[in-house]
Design a protein around this motif. Structure first.
Motif, PDB file in Angstrom:
ATOM      1  N   UNK A 202       0.856  -1.196   0.000  1.00 24.06           N
ATOM      2  CA  UNK A 202       0.000   0.000   0.000  1.00 24.06           C
ATOM      3  C   UNK A 202       0.889   1.241   0.000  1.00 24.06           C
ATOM      4  N   UNK A 203       1.478   1.577  -1.135  1.00 21.98           N
ATOM      5  CA  UNK A 203       2.483   2.656  -1.158  1.00 21.98           C
ATOM      6  C   UNK A 203       1.950   4.030  -0.799  1.00 21.98           C
ATOM      7  N   UNK A 204       0.648   4.233  -0.893  1.00 23.65           N
ATOM      8  CA  UNK A 204       0.092   5.564  -0.636  1.00 23.65           C
ATOM      9  C   UNK A 204      -0.722   5.638   0.649  1.00 23.65           C
ATOM     10  N   UNK A 205      -0.604   4.628   1.502  1.00 28.30           N
ATOM     11  CA  UNK A 205      -1.380   4.634   2.742  1.00 28.30           C
ATOM     12  C   UNK A 205      -0.841   5.688   3.701  1.00 28.30           C
ATOM     13  N   UNK A 206      -1.670   6.626   4.165  1.00 27.10           N
ATOM     14  CA  UNK A 206      -1.185   7.664   5.091  1.00 27.10           C
ATOM     15  C   UNK A 206      -0.585   7.096   6.372  1.00 27.10           C
ATOM     16  N   UNK A 207      -1.100   5.936   6.819  1.00 23.02           N
ATOM     17  CA  UNK A 207      -0.583   5.356   8.066  1.00 23.02           C
ATOM     18  C   UNK A 207       0.893   5.016   7.962  1.00 23.02           C
ATOM     19  N   UNK A 208       1.367   4.763   6.745  1.00 25.30           N
ATOM     20  CA  UNK A 208       2.779   4.417   6.585  1.00 25.30           C
ATOM     21  C   UNK A 208       3.687   5.608   6.863  1.00 25.30           C
ATOM     22  N   UNK A 209       3.147   6.809   6.771  1.00 27.15           N
ATOM     23  CA  UNK A 209       3.964   7.993   7.042  1.00 27.15           C
ATOM     24  C   UNK A 209       4.440   7.984   8.492  1.00 27.15           C
ATOM     25  N   UNK A 210       3.489   7.928   9.421  1.00 23.79           N
ATOM     26  CA  UNK A 210       3.904   7.957  10.828  1.00 23.79           C
ATOM     27  C   UNK A 210       4.612   6.669  11.220  1.00 23.79           C
ATOM     28  N   UNK A 211       4.286   5.554  10.541  1.00 24.70           N
ATOM     29  CA  UNK A 211       4.973   4.301  10.843  1.00 24.70           C
ATOM     30  C   UNK A 211       6.456   4.403  10.478  1.00 24.70           C
ATOM     31  N   UNK A 212       6.739   5.003   9.332  1.00 25.13           N
ATOM     32  CA  UNK A 212       8.145   5.152   8.938  1.00 25.13           C
ATOM     33  C   UNK A 212       8.875   6.104   9.880  1.00 25.13           C
ATOM     34  N   UNK A 213       8.213   7.169  10.296  1.00 28.61           N
ATOM     35  CA  UNK A 213       8.859   8.117  11.208  1.00 28.61           C
ATOM     36  C   UNK A 213       9.165   7.437  12.544  1.00 28.61           C
ATOM     37  N   UNK A 214       8.218   6.652  13.038  1.00 31.62           N
ATOM     38  CA  UNK A 214       8.460   5.904  14.272  1.00 31.62           C
ATOM     39  C   UNK A 214       9.663   4.980  14.117  1.00 31.62           C
ATOM     40  N   UNK A 215       9.717   4.285  12.989  1.00 32.09           N
ATOM     41  CA  UNK A 215      10.812   3.349  12.748  1.00 32.09           C
ATOM     42  C   UNK A 215      12.150   4.075  12.711  1.00 32.09           C
ATOM     43  N   UNK A 216      12.208   5.185  12.002  1.00 33.67           N
ATOM     44  CA  UNK A 216      13.460   5.934  11.900  1.00 33.67           C
ATOM     45  C   UNK A 216      13.903   6.470  13.261  1.00 33.67           C
ATOM     46  N   UNK A 217      12.962   6.914  14.071  1.00 33.02           N
ATOM     47  CA  UNK A 217      13.327   7.400  15.405  1.00 33.02           C
ATOM     48  C   UNK A 217      13.822   6.256  16.277  1.00 33.02           C
ATOM     49  N   UNK A 218      13.206   5.088  16.155  1.00 35.25           N
ATOM     50  CA  UNK A 218      13.701   3.918  16.884  1.00 35.25           C
ATOM     51  C   UNK A 218      15.125   3.574  16.446  1.00 35.25           C
ATOM     52  N   UNK A 219      15.401   3.767  15.170  1.00 38.42           N
ATOM     53  CA  UNK A 219      16.734   3.460  14.650  1.00 38.42           C
ATOM     54  C   UNK A 219      17.745   4.554  14.963  1.00 38.42           C
ATOM     55  N   UNK A 220      17.267   5.655  15.536  1.00 38.72           N
ATOM     56  CA  UNK A 220      18.168   6.736  15.905  1.00 38.72           C
ATOM     57  C   UNK A 220      18.471   7.714  14.790  1.00 38.72           C
ATOM     58  N   UNK A 221      17.664   7.714  13.728  1.00 39.68           N
ATOM     59  CA  UNK A 221      17.912   8.590  12.579  1.00 39.68           C
ATOM     60  C   UNK A 221      16.971   9.795  12.635  1.00 39.68           C
TER      61      UNK A 221
ATOM     62  N   UNK B 145      -7.441  16.570   9.506  1.00 37.56           N
ATOM     63  CA  UNK B 145      -6.689  16.225  10.714  1.00 37.56           C
ATOM     64  C   UNK B 145      -5.432  15.435  10.374  1.00 37.56           C
ATOM     65  N   UNK B 146      -5.557  14.514   9.407  1.00 41.62           N
ATOM     66  CA  UNK B 146      -4.391  13.740   8.996  1.00 41.62           C
ATOM     67  C   UNK B 146      -3.316  14.650   8.418  1.00 41.62           C
ATOM     68  N   UNK B 147      -3.738  15.583   7.595  1.00 40.47           N
ATOM     69  CA  UNK B 147      -2.783  16.481   6.956  1.00 40.47           C
ATOM     70  C   UNK B 147      -2.118  17.395   7.991  1.00 40.47           C
ATOM     71  N   UNK B 148      -2.896  17.847   8.964  1.00 41.03           N
ATOM     72  CA  UNK B 148      -2.327  18.696  10.018  1.00 41.03           C
ATOM     73  C   UNK B 148      -1.287  17.928  10.830  1.00 41.03           C
ATOM     74  N   UNK B 149      -1.577  16.657  11.097  1.00 38.21           N
ATOM     75  CA  UNK B 149      -0.612  15.845  11.845  1.00 38.21           C
ATOM     76  C   UNK B 149       0.662  15.628  11.038  1.00 38.21           C
ATOM     77  N   UNK B 150       0.519  15.393   9.731  1.00 36.49           N
ATOM     78  CA  UNK B 150       1.696  15.226   8.882  1.00 36.49           C
ATOM     79  C   UNK B 150       2.538  16.500   8.864  1.00 36.49           C
ATOM     80  N   UNK B 151       1.876  17.643   8.884  1.00 35.82           N
ATOM     81  CA  UNK B 151       2.604  18.909   8.916  1.00 35.82           C
ATOM     82  C   UNK B 151       3.384  19.051  10.225  1.00 35.82           C
TER      83      UNK B 151
END
Length: 609
Positions: free
Chosen positions: A236-255, A279-285
């Motif tokens: 699901x390359x365009x799923x909005x949930x993947x945005x915050x999931x990737x950010x969480x992953x990168x922060x866990x990895x220390x990046x 609301x989703x767009x505001x959170x992404x911002x």
């Protein structure tokens, strides 16, 4: 109008089901429809009579082992099936229903009502409508009946046609996964998500991969979390949930820097879409501006009843002033001791009145009971008594509680753990400047050490340098290391790539342990990895031999991608057990995965050894 029809239909169908269950007789149902049912549809007798046969035809009957007993639909010139005595064309055929009549409605209502063996027998019926299972399971879960919801949804997800599942099955998957997690059914949870990934349609496969990624993050298995995220991204390359999931992953990895860049990318990409909610767009911002702060705020507000007190606690911690003086004294051996003073004791007794979680074993990190079940009480009391934060024993238990809830979330370090770290750091500075030894086992010194350990674990994902420095300061005060800080510090050094320091520390600890029967498994594993990174493979192989002697399971678990998980347990694993090996696999495998060639080398060493 549709909503009104749904409410009216549900009320009428529930009454009809009550009537049917009395004697499962069609004439009795029609008698009810004429004399009582019409009142449930606004006094419309014709509608009441027309609905009753339709509902009868789809109702599972106990006397028929859950099969229905459908009536043949009459022709226009035949007597109407409502027993009015008129021809069908002059009776019910003239009634137009105000809205759709779901074919699974009576099954859904029945599943919500049946209990015990009746429900279990019904769920074994081969022709239960899938939509009835889906809706009954979701509604039952929302009504606070987790056991029944689990039974119903399990049958739904045994459906052989995964690809034909409706989109409503995604929240059902989330619900059943949550139920398994809440009830400790980890194997069932894993099997469900694996089935959804292997057999489900794209939307369900993507949801399952997202949950798997979060599971790996929770267990600190960053390698599998990264692989699972990439699979979700392909699905699901365009799923909005993947945005915050990737950010969480990168922060866990220390990046942190990359997390901010990717958050900006997702915001620019998704802001061009018309179907993204405001609301989703505001959170992404907000993510793009400050990923850690945005995730922290989201996590706090997702706590429902605790959102406000946690937000207030964050504000209160951010306003902590200079640390008050400790009650310190020099003992007969010229060492420094901290002792609770009268204020500490009074504050702690008041705190325990609401916290109610005395620390048991002095080496145990978490309190002896779940304090988050009544967190509203102690958070409210703490907010009303900010002076309690001057008391080290209260800070110790507060830090323990926060670590048990937030310790693996990098974005929670700044709002909750950094202010507490600053207070402890000021106290440690006073102790260090005294020039005297400060040992764990003397006075109430253990309180400060345990507070330090809780903060190290709370800081290590989001503020690794602070965590390492704090561990080093505590070890400098008492090198006997009763809390196992060296293993924690070694993992942090490896994560930061400080391999020479990791080797020196592990060698120093090995010298301390010379002649002792029990070796520290984590130090040995970390030492082997650090030596491999430094191209000292022969020495690393020697360490691996010692690792295998201490625990024969760990090397195999480190090299395998998907070994059988150990069930969660609050007990300390036995030395040399598979449970102990699993604990260290979770702690160390990410370091091996992130080291090029390390796992392949370890696999070869295991085969030849």
């Amino acid at each position: 109008m549709l909503a009104e029809w749904v409410d009216l239909l549900l009320g009428y169908a529930s009454g009809a089901l009550d009537s049917i269950r009395e004697d499962e007789s069609y004439p009795s149902l029609m008698h009810w429809a004429r004399h009582e049912g019409s009142a449930l549809v606004g006094g419309d007798l014709a509608l009441a009579q027309a609905l009753a046969p339709e509902l009868w035809n789809q109702t599972p009957l106990l006397r028929e082992d859950f099969a229905s007993e459908p009536l043949a639909r009459p022709g226009p010139e035949e007597p109407c099936w409502c027993d009015s005595g008129r021809r069908h064309r002059d009776c019910c055929q003239q009634v137009t229903l105000p809205g759709p009549l779901p074919a699974h409605l009576m099954w859904m209502l029945s599943l919500r009502r049946w209990r015990g063996n009746t429900l279990r027998r019904a769920l074994q019926f081969p022709e239960v409508p899938a939509q009835a299972l889906l809706e009954a399971g979701i509604i039952t879960a929302e009504n606070g009946q987790p056991g029944r919801a689990q039974l119903i949804l399990e049958v739904f997800f045994k459906c052989p046609d995964w690809c034909g599942m409706p989109e409503q099955s995604e929240p059902a998957l989330e619900l059943l996964t949550d139920l398994y997690q809440e009830r400790g059914f980890n194997r069932k949870k894993t099997a469900l998500l694996d089935s959804a990934v292997d057999h489900g349609p794209p939307f369900l496969r993507g949801a399952a991969l997202e949950r798997q990624c979060l599971m790996y993050l929770d267990s600190d298995d960053l390698g599998n979390a990264r692989q699972t995220f990439l699979r979700a991204l392909q699905t699901l390359p365009n799923a909005p949930a993947l945005a915050w999931l990737e950010i969480m992953l990168l922060l866990h990895e220390g990046h942190e820097g990359e997390a901010k860049e990717r958050a900006g990318f997702w915001y620019r990409r998704l802001s061009r879409r018309d179907d993204i909610e405001g609301e989703q767009l505001a959170f992404l911002e907000e993510l793009a501006a400050n990923p850690a702060a945005a995730l922290a705020e989201q996590m706090i507000h997702s706590e429902e009843e605790l959102a406000l007190p946690l937000s207030d606690l964050q504000e209160m911690l951010g306003q902590l002033g200079p640390a008050p003086p400790l009650s310190l004294a020099v003992n007969a051996e010229e060492r420094l001791e901290y002792h609770f003073d009268d204020i500490d004791i009074a504050h702690y007794e008041a705190w325990q009145g609401v916290f109610r979680a005395m620390s048991g074993d002095e080496y145990e990190l978490e309190p002896g009971q779940d304090v988050w079940g009544h967190a509203g009480d102690w958070l409210d009391a703490l907010l009303r008594h900010p002076g309690w934060l001057a008391s080290p024993p209260i800070l110790e238990e507060l830090a323990m509680a926060l670590t048990s809830r937030m310790g693996n979330l990098p974005w929670m370090a700044a709002p909750f753990f950094t202010p507490l770290h600053e207070r402890l750091s000021q106290w440690l500075t006073v102790i260090e400047r005294s020039g005297r030894r400060f040992l764990f086992a003397e006075g109430n010194n253990a309180t400060l050490f345990r507070l330090g350990l809780a903060l190290i674990l709370g800081l290590e994902r989001g503020s690794g340098e602070r965590a390492r420095t704090l561990a080093e300061r505590l070890l400098a005060l008492d090198g006997s290391d009763p809390l196992g800080l060296r293993e924690v510090l070694l993992e942090q050094l490896l994560r930061a790539g400080h391999n020479q320091e990791a080797v020196r520390m592990s060698e120093a600890m090995a010298a301390r342990q010379a002649g002792e029967e029990q070796q520290w498994l984590g130090l040995l594993i970390g030492q082997a990895l650090a030596l491999y990174r430094l191209a000292r493979e022969e020495e690393a192989l020697e360490i691996l031999e010692r690792v295998n002697e201490v625990n024969p399971y760990i090397l195999s678990l480190l090299t395998r991608d998907n070994p059988r998980r150990e069930p969660a347990s609050e007990d300390t694993p036995l030395p040399g057990s598979r449970a102990e090996a699993w604990q260290y696999r979770v702690l160390m495998r990410e370091q091996w995965i992130s080291t090029p060639g390390a796992l392949a080398w370890l696999t070869r060493a295991l085969r030849t050894g």
